[in-house]
Design an enzyme around this catalytic site. Structure first.
Site, PDB file in Angstrom:
ATOM      1  N   TYR A  25       0.847  -1.196   0.000  1.00 31.19           N
ATOM      2  CA  TYR A  25       0.000   0.000   0.000  1.00 31.19           C
ATOM      3  C   TYR A  25       0.880   1.243   0.000  1.00 31.19           C
ATOM      4  O   TYR A  25       0.785   2.117   0.842  1.00 31.19           O
ATOM      5  CB  TYR A  25      -0.933  -0.021   1.218  1.00 31.19           C
ATOM      6  N   GLY A  26       1.796   1.288  -0.970  1.00 30.65           N
ATOM      7  CA  GLY A  26       2.660   2.455  -1.122  1.00 30.65           C
ATOM      8  C   GLY A  26       2.140   3.331  -2.239  1.00 30.65           C
ATOM      9  O   GLY A  26       0.929   3.499  -2.403  1.00 30.65           O
ATOM     10  N   GLN A  28       1.998   3.031  -5.675  1.00 28.40           N
ATOM     11  CA  GLN A  28       1.062   2.411  -6.624  1.00 28.40           C
ATOM     12  C   GLN A  28      -0.070   1.688  -5.902  1.00 28.40           C
ATOM     13  O   GLN A  28      -1.219   1.723  -6.344  1.00 28.40           O
ATOM     14  CB  GLN A  28       1.797   1.409  -7.531  1.00 28.40           C
ATOM     15  N   GLN A  86      10.132  -8.044  -3.763  1.00 26.58           N
ATOM     16  CA  GLN A  86       9.102  -8.944  -4.283  1.00 26.58           C
ATOM     17  C   GLN A  86       9.431 -10.437  -4.208  1.00 26.58           C
ATOM     18  O   GLN A  86       8.560 -11.233  -3.842  1.00 26.58           O
ATOM     19  CB  GLN A  86       8.739  -8.559  -5.727  1.00 26.58           C
ATOM     20  N   HIS A 108       5.441  -3.544 -12.924  1.00 31.30           N
ATOM     21  CA  HIS A 108       6.745  -3.351 -13.551  1.00 31.30           C
ATOM     22  C   HIS A 108       7.296  -4.753 -13.778  1.00 31.30           C
ATOM     23  O   HIS A 108       7.187  -5.609 -12.891  1.00 31.30           O
ATOM     24  CB  HIS A 108       7.640  -2.520 -12.619  1.00 31.30           C
ATOM     25  N   GLY A 134       2.267   6.832  -8.457  1.00 32.16           N
ATOM     26  CA  GLY A 134       0.985   6.453  -7.893  1.00 32.16           C
ATOM     27  C   GLY A 134       0.046   7.605  -7.565  1.00 32.16           C
ATOM     28  O   GLY A 134      -1.146   7.535  -7.851  1.00 32.16           O
ATOM     29  N   ASP A 191      11.447   1.178 -19.300  1.00 27.10           N
ATOM     30  CA  ASP A 191      11.109   1.883 -18.060  1.00 27.10           C
ATOM     31  C   ASP A 191      12.379   2.273 -17.305  1.00 27.10           C
ATOM     32  O   ASP A 191      12.535   3.418 -16.861  1.00 27.10           O
ATOM     33  CB  ASP A 191      10.224   0.984 -17.195  1.00 27.10           C
TER      34      ASP A 191
HETATM   35  P1  NAD Z   1       6.430   1.796  -2.612  1.00 31.78           P
HETATM   36  O1  NAD Z   1       7.834   1.764  -2.164  1.00 31.78           O
HETATM   37  O2  NAD Z   1       5.724   3.079  -2.718  1.00 31.78           O
HETATM   38  O3  NAD Z   1       5.465   0.901  -1.729  1.00 31.78           O
HETATM   39  C1  NAD Z   1       5.813  -0.296  -1.206  1.00 31.78           C
HETATM   40  C2  NAD Z   1       4.749  -0.856  -0.293  1.00 31.78           C
HETATM   41  O4  NAD Z   1       5.142  -2.164   0.039  1.00 31.78           O
HETATM   42  C3  NAD Z   1       4.602  -0.106   1.009  1.00 31.78           C
HETATM   43  O5  NAD Z   1       3.276  -0.219   1.478  1.00 31.78           O
HETATM   44  C4  NAD Z   1       5.532  -0.867   1.944  1.00 31.78           C
HETATM   45  O6  NAD Z   1       5.172  -0.771   3.278  1.00 31.78           O
HETATM   46  C5  NAD Z   1       5.340  -2.285   1.439  1.00 31.78           C
HETATM   47  N1  NAD Z   1       6.521  -3.118   1.654  1.00 31.78           N
HETATM   48  C6  NAD Z   1       7.819  -2.755   1.559  1.00 31.78           C
HETATM   49  N2  NAD Z   1       8.619  -3.814   1.817  1.00 31.78           N
HETATM   50  C7  NAD Z   1       7.790  -4.838   2.073  1.00 31.78           C
HETATM   51  C8  NAD Z   1       7.996  -6.188   2.431  1.00 31.78           C
HETATM   52  N3  NAD Z   1       9.225  -6.690   2.567  1.00 31.78           N
HETATM   53  N4  NAD Z   1       6.900  -6.974   2.635  1.00 31.78           N
HETATM   54  C9  NAD Z   1       5.655  -6.495   2.506  1.00 31.78           C
HETATM   55  N5  NAD Z   1       5.402  -5.209   2.165  1.00 31.78           N
HETATM   56  C10 NAD Z   1       6.452  -4.407   1.972  1.00 31.78           C
HETATM   57  O7  NAD Z   1       6.397   0.975  -4.009  1.00 31.78           O
HETATM   58  P2  NAD Z   1       5.890   1.531  -5.407  1.00 31.78           P
HETATM   59  O8  NAD Z   1       6.760   2.649  -5.852  1.00 31.78           O
HETATM   60  O9  NAD Z   1       4.417   1.701  -5.364  1.00 31.78           O
HETATM   61  O10 NAD Z   1       6.260   0.289  -6.338  1.00 31.78           O
HETATM   62  C11 NAD Z   1       5.464  -0.871  -6.386  1.00 31.78           C
HETATM   63  C12 NAD Z   1       5.568  -1.466  -7.783  1.00 31.78           C
HETATM   64  O11 NAD Z   1       5.021  -0.554  -8.722  1.00 31.78           O
HETATM   65  C13 NAD Z   1       6.992  -1.738  -8.233  1.00 31.78           C
HETATM   66  O12 NAD Z   1       6.987  -2.895  -9.028  1.00 31.78           O
HETATM   67  C14 NAD Z   1       7.315  -0.529  -9.076  1.00 31.78           C
HETATM   68  O13 NAD Z   1       8.324  -0.753 -10.041  1.00 31.78           O
HETATM   69  C15 NAD Z   1       5.971  -0.305  -9.742  1.00 31.78           C
HETATM   70  N6  NAD Z   1       5.742   1.041 -10.264  1.00 31.78           N
HETATM   71  C16 NAD Z   1       5.950   2.129  -9.487  1.00 31.78           C
HETATM   72  C17 NAD Z   1       5.706   3.399  -9.978  1.00 31.78           C
HETATM   73  C18 NAD Z   1       5.869   4.620  -9.108  1.00 31.78           C
HETATM   74  O14 NAD Z   1       5.719   5.689  -9.639  1.00 31.78           O
HETATM   75  N7  NAD Z   1       6.143   4.545  -7.830  1.00 31.78           N
HETATM   76  C19 NAD Z   1       5.249   3.555 -11.301  1.00 31.78           C
HETATM   77  C20 NAD Z   1       5.006   2.412 -12.076  1.00 31.78           C
HETATM   78  C21 NAD Z   1       5.258   1.163 -11.537  1.00 31.78           C
END
Ligand code: NAD
Ligand code: MG
Length: 346
Positions: A25-26, A28, A86, A108, A134, A191
């Protein structure tokens, strides 16, 4: 010619009778979960028990469960924890609870493409990658618009993977802007290249370098800030609406003439050669190896660099100037929130 899908090409039907588990819940995760919910889809967020996001997701009105619990409840599972986290999250909480016919999604292609995790047979595996951070995916959805996105199919066990993946892209708003068919390899490599060379790495290096050059030469930091950072948005907005051509059309002939000359002096044959080296590093998996190793060692270098960047004079000058710009109040609050929600490396 790329295959591009819009709202008319899909529906929410494939997601009507299923539960979607959003793992993480970050940046994205929050946007996907809330957009899906507002599209009328049954959503459960999967988190670690001790996750600080648990309360946030509940306060947003969502059902929350452990990663394992959410995966059990879902027939569609979207993995939105940080890429290097992941493989472990998948092995512990997701893989043991997947069932034949489930749809596993990523935003991704990093881990599927570079082999960080392998998917079991019998399930569909796909990609829905919105081309925006996100908070923008959420913001534009609420405004009735959408973020362009990419979709890909890595594994089609049910024969209906493509339709289900496209439906997910639809539910989070991407078909309002256009969804392009790609492959995990193309999405992952372009990307990483885009963020390193142009969007995140290239642009910030150019902004910082320009700012430092002016300040070193004795010009006021406030003037350098407006010139090298603030005005960038106005220029990018023009490019966003009408391409480079619209930007060249709107600026003065002096800016256009000097712009061609300056651009050619900066992005030289040597710069392009370095772009090709960066791309080769990405394609060969060398970049991915470096990042995964850095993450495994506690992201020390990332955190050191983040701290150093945050203390750059452009930040303090900027904070003061932005606080005086009347119409920036709301936007900068959104930025601060986003910064704090993704403020740690793991
Ligand atoms: P983020 O860092 O914002 O969020 C991560 C979430 O996962 C948080 O809720 C965190 O508490 C949780 N988390 C972290 N480590 C963990 C663990 N070990 N176990 C369980 N939960 C855990 O991530 P994001 O930037 O939203 O990226 C998520 C995916 O989306 C990635 O594959 C990224 O490449 C992809 N993505 C991100 C963006 C962007 O703009 N941020 C854009 C497109 C795609
Ligand atoms: Mg399940």
């Amino acid at each position: 010619m790329a295959s591009i899908y819009y709202e008319k090409d899909t529906s929410l039907q494939p997601l009507r009778d299923v539960t979607v588990a959003v793992i993480g819940y970050g940046s994205q995760g929050r946007a996907h979960a809330l957009n899906l919910r507002d599209s009328g889809i049954d959503v459960v967020v999967g988190l670690r028990r001790d996750s600080a996001s648990w309360q946030t997701a509940e306060a947003d009105g969502l059902a929350v469960d452990t990663v394992a619990g959410a995966t059990q409840r879902g027939q569609v599972v979207m993995i939105l924890v940080p890429d290097p986290a992941q493989p472990a999250v998948f092995a512990e909480g997701v893989e043991p609870h997947l069932e034949v016919g489930d749809l596993l999604l990523f935003a991704h292609g990093f881990n599927i493409h570079f082999g960080g995790l392998a998917c079991p047979p019998g399930i569909d595996v796909g990609l829905v990658a919105p081309k925006a951070p996100g908070h923008r995916v959420r913001e534009v959805f609420v405004a009735g618009q959408g973020t362009p996105g990419l979709i890909a199919v890595a594994q089609d066990a049910t024969g209906s993977a493509h339709g289900r993946i496209l439906s997910y892209a639809h539910a989070i708003g991407c078909t309002r802007a256009g969804v392009i068919e790609t492959t995990f390899a193309e999405e992952t490599e372009t990307d990483l290249f885009g963020e390193q060379v142009v969007l995140c790495g290239g642009v910030t290096a150019l902004v910082r370098g320009g700012f430092e050059t002016l300040v070193e030469a004795g010009y006021q930091p406030e003037v350098a800030y407006f010139e090298c950072l603030h005005e960038l948005k106005l220029i990018v907005d023009l490019m966003y609406r009408g391409g480079l051509k619209a930007m060249w059309h709107s600026v003065s002939d002096t800016a256009e003439h000097g712009g061609y000359e300056g651009g050619d002096r900066l992005v030289t044959a040597e710069t392009r050669e370095e772009m090709r080296h960066i791309l080769a590093d990405i394609q060969a998996g060398r970049y991915a190896e470096r990042w995964v190793a850095e993450y495994a060692a506690g992201s020390k270098e990332l955190l050191r660099r983040r701290d150093e960047e945050s203390r750059h004079p452009i930040e303090s000058v900027g904070a003061t100037l932005r606080s005086m710009i009347s119409f920036l109040g709301k936007a900068s609050r959104v930025d601060e929130q986003t910064v704090s929600s993704v403020g740690s490396a793991r």
